[in-house]
Scaffold this motif. Structure first.
Motif, PDB file in Angstrom:
ATOM      1  N   ALA A 253       0.778  -1.168  -0.417  1.00 12.98           N
ATOM      2  CA  ALA A 253       0.008  -0.110  -0.423  1.00 12.98           C
ATOM      3  C   ALA A 253       0.940   0.632  -0.069  1.00 12.98           C
ATOM      4  O   ALA A 253       0.292   2.538  -0.433  1.00 12.98           O
ATOM      5  N   TYR A 254       1.800   1.274   0.769  1.00 13.33           N
ATOM      6  CA  TYR A 254       2.723   2.170   1.074  1.00 13.33           C
ATOM      7  C   TYR A 254       3.812   2.635  -0.416  1.00 13.33           C
ATOM      8  O   TYR A 254       3.584   4.035  -1.391  1.00 13.33           O
ATOM      9  N   TYR A 255       4.184   1.964  -1.067  1.00 10.93           N
ATOM     10  CA  TYR A 255       5.358   2.096  -2.121  1.00 10.93           C
ATOM     11  C   TYR A 255       4.590   1.852  -3.663  1.00 10.93           C
ATOM     12  O   TYR A 255       4.379   2.409  -4.525  1.00 10.93           O
ATOM     13  N   GLY A 256       3.116   0.862  -3.487  1.00  4.74           N
ATOM     14  CA  GLY A 256       2.166   0.792  -4.547  1.00  4.74           C
ATOM     15  C   GLY A 256       2.530   0.044  -5.284  1.00  4.74           C
ATOM     16  O   GLY A 256       3.590  -0.323  -6.345  1.00  4.74           O
ATOM     17  N   SER A 257       2.525  -1.070  -6.197  1.00  5.33           N
ATOM     18  CA  SER A 257       2.871  -2.296  -7.087  1.00  5.33           C
ATOM     19  C   SER A 257       3.067  -1.783  -8.292  1.00  5.33           C
ATOM     20  O   SER A 257       3.858  -2.422  -8.813  1.00  5.33           O
ATOM     21  N   ARG A 258       2.547   0.048  -8.919  1.00  6.49           N
ATOM     22  CA  ARG A 258       3.011   0.153 -10.101  1.00  6.49           C
ATOM     23  C   ARG A 258       4.966   0.402  -9.614  1.00  6.49           C
ATOM     24  O   ARG A 258       5.529  -0.441 -10.268  1.00  6.49           O
ATOM     25  N   THR A 259       5.299   0.840  -9.027  1.00 11.12           N
ATOM     26  CA  THR A 259       6.415   0.869  -8.551  1.00 11.12           C
ATOM     27  C   THR A 259       7.362  -0.068  -8.066  1.00 11.12           C
ATOM     28  O   THR A 259       8.154  -0.170  -8.531  1.00 11.12           O
ATOM     29  N   PHE A 260       5.998  -0.939  -7.874  1.00 12.09           N
ATOM     30  CA  PHE A 260       7.460  -2.702  -7.627  1.00 12.09           C
ATOM     31  C   PHE A 260       8.165  -3.282  -8.936  1.00 12.09           C
ATOM     32  O   PHE A 260       8.734  -3.936  -9.074  1.00 12.09           O
ATOM     33  N   SER A 261       6.826  -3.062  -9.552  1.00 12.23           N
ATOM     34  CA  SER A 261       6.884  -2.990 -11.077  1.00 12.23           C
ATOM     35  C   SER A 261       8.484  -2.802 -12.181  1.00 12.23           C
ATOM     36  O   SER A 261       8.866  -3.202 -12.665  1.00 12.23           O
ATOM     37  N   LEU A 262       8.507  -1.379 -11.754  1.00  6.25           N
ATOM     38  CA  LEU A 262       9.648  -0.724 -12.098  1.00  6.25           C
ATOM     39  C   LEU A 262      10.912  -1.295 -11.071  1.00  6.25           C
ATOM     40  O   LEU A 262      11.604  -0.556 -12.376  1.00  6.25           O
ATOM     41  N   TRP A 263      10.547  -1.576 -10.864  1.00  5.85           N
ATOM     42  CA  TRP A 263      11.559  -1.992 -10.453  1.00  5.85           C
ATOM     43  C   TRP A 263      12.300  -3.167 -10.087  1.00  5.85           C
ATOM     44  O   TRP A 263      12.983  -4.302 -10.342  1.00  5.85           O
ATOM     45  N   ASN A 264      10.775  -3.937 -11.623  1.00  6.85           N
ATOM     46  CA  ASN A 264      10.591  -5.494 -11.332  1.00  6.85           C
ATOM     47  C   ASN A 264      10.940  -6.610 -10.007  1.00  6.85           C
ATOM     48  O   ASN A 264      11.780  -7.740 -10.409  1.00  6.85           O
ATOM     49  N   PHE A 265      10.329  -6.435  -9.308  1.00  2.89           N
ATOM     50  CA  PHE A 265      10.514  -6.952  -7.994  1.00  2.89           C
ATOM     51  C   PHE A 265       9.144  -7.640  -7.968  1.00  2.89           C
ATOM     52  O   PHE A 265       8.577  -6.740  -7.632  1.00  2.89           O
ATOM     53  N   ASN A 266       9.401  -8.600  -7.919  1.00  5.76           N
ATOM     54  CA  ASN A 266       8.381  -9.775  -7.657  1.00  5.76           C
ATOM     55  C   ASN A 266       8.064 -10.085  -6.200  1.00  5.76           C
ATOM     56  O   ASN A 266       8.636 -11.275  -5.531  1.00  5.76           O
ATOM     57  N   PHE A 267       7.156  -8.633  -5.267  1.00  8.17           N
ATOM     58  CA  PHE A 267       7.365  -8.993  -3.787  1.00  8.17           C
ATOM     59  C   PHE A 267       5.794  -9.985  -3.470  1.00  8.17           C
ATOM     60  O   PHE A 267       5.053  -9.844  -3.548  1.00  8.17           O
ATOM     61  N   THR A 268       6.057 -11.491  -3.048  1.00  5.66           N
ATOM     62  CA  THR A 268       5.548 -12.540  -2.665  1.00  5.66           C
ATOM     63  C   THR A 268       5.369 -12.490  -1.268  1.00  5.66           C
ATOM     64  O   THR A 268       5.802 -11.455  -0.682  1.00  5.66           O
TER      65      THR A 268
END
Length: 619
Positions: A253-268
């Motif tokens: 919620a804090y970073y946003g799924s879009r931000t994680f996708s920019l990092w190519n970070f699969n946050f399981t």
């Protein structure tokens, strides 16, 4: 010794400094120039190079450069070192000063951040213009090359890829930044305003780490600090158990799924906070920004310990005590109130009068310090006062009703009882005490009966016969259990002045029936090992330590204990017998499947053939 060396610019990558040396020296033979600088041929490393000690020896006389200065100011060491632990950080620095740099990257996390790394060296268009105007040339900035940094922390714009690949065909080549290889192109990714804010925060934290030479901290330091902040945020229980699912959801919620996708970070899902952050600077910084609001605040501020009930001391709330409402209680025992969503429950005890009360937290105001959720012990002093007021002087037990009536007669008006039912606050239950005594009597009788049925059993055997009863007595009635159980270390393995010949005979008589039963059993075979025989006999520790002192038992066990091959052969025989009983035709594959054997030896193959041949004869 070399005749000159370029002066590093602010936040310049050491790789960039060497590349500018190549340009100014006019060298077109990389290996010759590298050997001139380092005394040996070294592959170019962008983030964590080595051989600084060799370079310092060859710099011109009068320069004040040091290996540590280059490492701290011109490499990414400051980004990784705070999270490595003191010993590992020191080891990495020593490797960077020395000539063997093979272990540097694995010690700093290896490929844990490979998904964050760019294929090309990056630059900021605004920094490029600024550097050209200020210094007359451009260079590679450290902060722009950190894995996960996608924007410039100073200008808040997206970084661009240069034409210089991070992994090059010529690994000895150093390429300086230039207007030819740093062309202004359109950004590849579209970044929303919200994601830009989060990316700038991350880049700022990375820049802060590079600019500040921090002492490396052990992982326990981070875990303790994280735990305290997570408690304050309600993501961890008062006892330190982290709600990892809630942490995962709040990070998303804090970073946003879009931000994680920019990092190519699969946050399981987070399985363990320690494993999530172990040697991973990127993940540490994600948590630090979310929990503390930035690296500077996290490392420089002293986060207060989680204190849901405030700081000591706390008041005694016994109206019959001389210290009534005085802050005399120095300690509080904090547990979790499981039926109230993990909220803390504090238990307070006055050493002077014995009054004990509990309060559900956390405290929201100063008035909460005199709030009571339950009273579970009124103490000897208040008990005497109340009993003196009772009409029936023979009573030895108190109920909430009796206590409140006595309070009225004595003129006590505890504020924590106002407008509340006594039963909801005063939890002194004589019925519970009576029930506990009855249960204890029943458990004792069960143990006595167990011993009478097994008069020769030692404690280990009694434990095996009724494990639940054994542990209940050990936890709730330990002294009685010790006084009414076989003498500790009884039986064959605890006698003063041991007669080893007698013990040998006794042990042999004890283990031989167990071996015979294992061999004659018609169920799936169990391997005959010293551990299994000893455990079944209840004398495993004794056997393991003293077998060499009992020659008869030792010789017998050496004959019957099974190797893996012997055990597998016995399983083959059992499987063949099982298949025959089922009335099925025997195949090699069916024998192996029933026996559960995958690795075969010549002896096992021979036994399979013998069993199959035996079935054919009898058909």
């Amino acid at each position: 010794m070399i005749s000159f060396f370029p002066k590093p610019y602010p936040d310049e990558l050491f790789y960039s400094v060497i590349a500018r040396y190549f340009v100014r020296s006019g060298s077109n033979q990389p290996t010759v120039t590298i050997k001139e600088l380092f005394g040996a041929i070294r592959a170019a490393s962008i983030d964590l190079p080595c051989s600084f000690g060799r370079l310092i020896e060859r710099l011109p006389t009068g320069t004040d450069y040091t290996s540590e200065g280059f490492i701290y100011n011109n490499t990414l060491y400051n980004f990784y070192s705070p999270f490595l632990g003191p010993e590992k950080a020191m080891r990495v620095k020593d490797l960077m000063i020395g000539d063997d740099g093979k272990g540097i990257h694995p010690m700093c996390g290896g490929n844990s951040d490979i998904h964050l790394r760019s294929e090309f060296l990056r630059f900021c268009p605004e920094c490029l213009r600024k550097d050209k105007k200020t210094y007359g040339e451009i260079y590679w900035h450290r902060v722009h090359q950190i894995p996960g940094v996608l924007v410039c922390p100073e200008h808040r714009i997206q970084l661009l890829d240069s034409f210089v690949p991070v992994t090059r065909h010529n690994k000895f080549e150093y390429i300086a930044a230039s207007e030819e290889n740093c062309k202004l192109t359109k950004p590849k990714k579209r970044i929303t305003t919200y994601s830009l804010d989060r990316l700038v925060e991350f880049a700022e934290d990375c820049g802060w780490l590079l600019a500040n030479r921090l002492d490396s901290k052990p992982s326990s330091w981070f875990q303790e600090k994280y735990s305290e902040i997570l408690k304050q945020k309600g993501i961890a229980s008062c006892t330190g158990i982290n709600d990892l699912q809630k942490l995962h959801d709040e990070l998303i919620a804090y970073y946003g799924s879009r931000t994680f996708s920019l990092w190519n970070f699969n946050f399981t899902r987070i399985k363990s906070l320690n494993l999530f952050t172990k040697f991973k600077a990127f993940r540490h910084l994600l948590l630090i920004r979310f929990l503390a609001g930035g690296a500077g605040k996290f490392f420089e501020s002293q986060h207060s310990k989680y204190e849901p009930f405030g700081k000591p001391a706390w008041p005694c709330l016994n109206p019959a005590c001389e210290d009534y409402l005085q802050p005399v209680i120095k300690e509080v025992k904090i547990t979790c109130c499981l039926n109230k969503h993990g909220k803390p429950m504090g238990k307070f005890s006055c050493n002077r009068c014995g009054f004990k009360y509990a309060r559900r937290g956390p405290d929201q105001s100063e008035n909460d310090r005199i709030r009571v959720s339950s009273v579970f012990e009124i103490g000897d002093r208040l008990r005497e006062v109340v009993l003196d007021c009772c009409e029936d002087k023979r009573t030895n037990e108190l109920s909430p009703k009796i206590i409140v009536e006595a309070f009225g007669k004595l003129g006590y008006e505890p504020f924590w009882l106002k407008n509340k039912k006594p039963q909801s606050i005063i939890k002194i239950s004589t019925a519970h005490k009576k029930k506990s005594e009855i249960i204890k009597i029943e458990k004792r009788q069960m143990w006595v009966n167990l011993i009478s049925k097994n008069p020769n059993a030692i404690r280990e055997e009694l434990k095996t016969l009724n494990t639940q009863l054994y542990f209940w007595l050990l936890r709730h009635d330990k002294e009685w259990y010790k006084a009414n159980s076989p003498i500790s270390r009884t039986g064959i393995h605890a006698r003063k002045g041991k007669d080893w010949n007698a013990l040998d005979a006794e042990t042999l008589a004890r283990v031989s029936p167990i071996v015979r039963e294992l061999l004659e059993s018609h169920s799936r075979p169990k391997r005959i090992t010293l551990w299994r025989v000893g455990r079944i006999a209840g004398i495993w520790t004794f056997l393991d330590k003293n077998l060499d002192k009992m020659p008869e038992t030792n010789a017998y066990l050496q004959r019957v204990l099974e190797t893996t091959e012997n055990y597998n052969i016995r399983k083959i025989r059992w499987a063949a017998e099982y298949i025959n009983q089922q009335g099925k035709q025997m195949f090699r594959s069916s024998i192996l499947q029933v026996a559960g054997i995958s690795r075969l030896s010549a002896a096992i193959e021979k036994e399979i053939e013998r069993q199959m041949h035996s079935q054919q004869i009898h058909m």
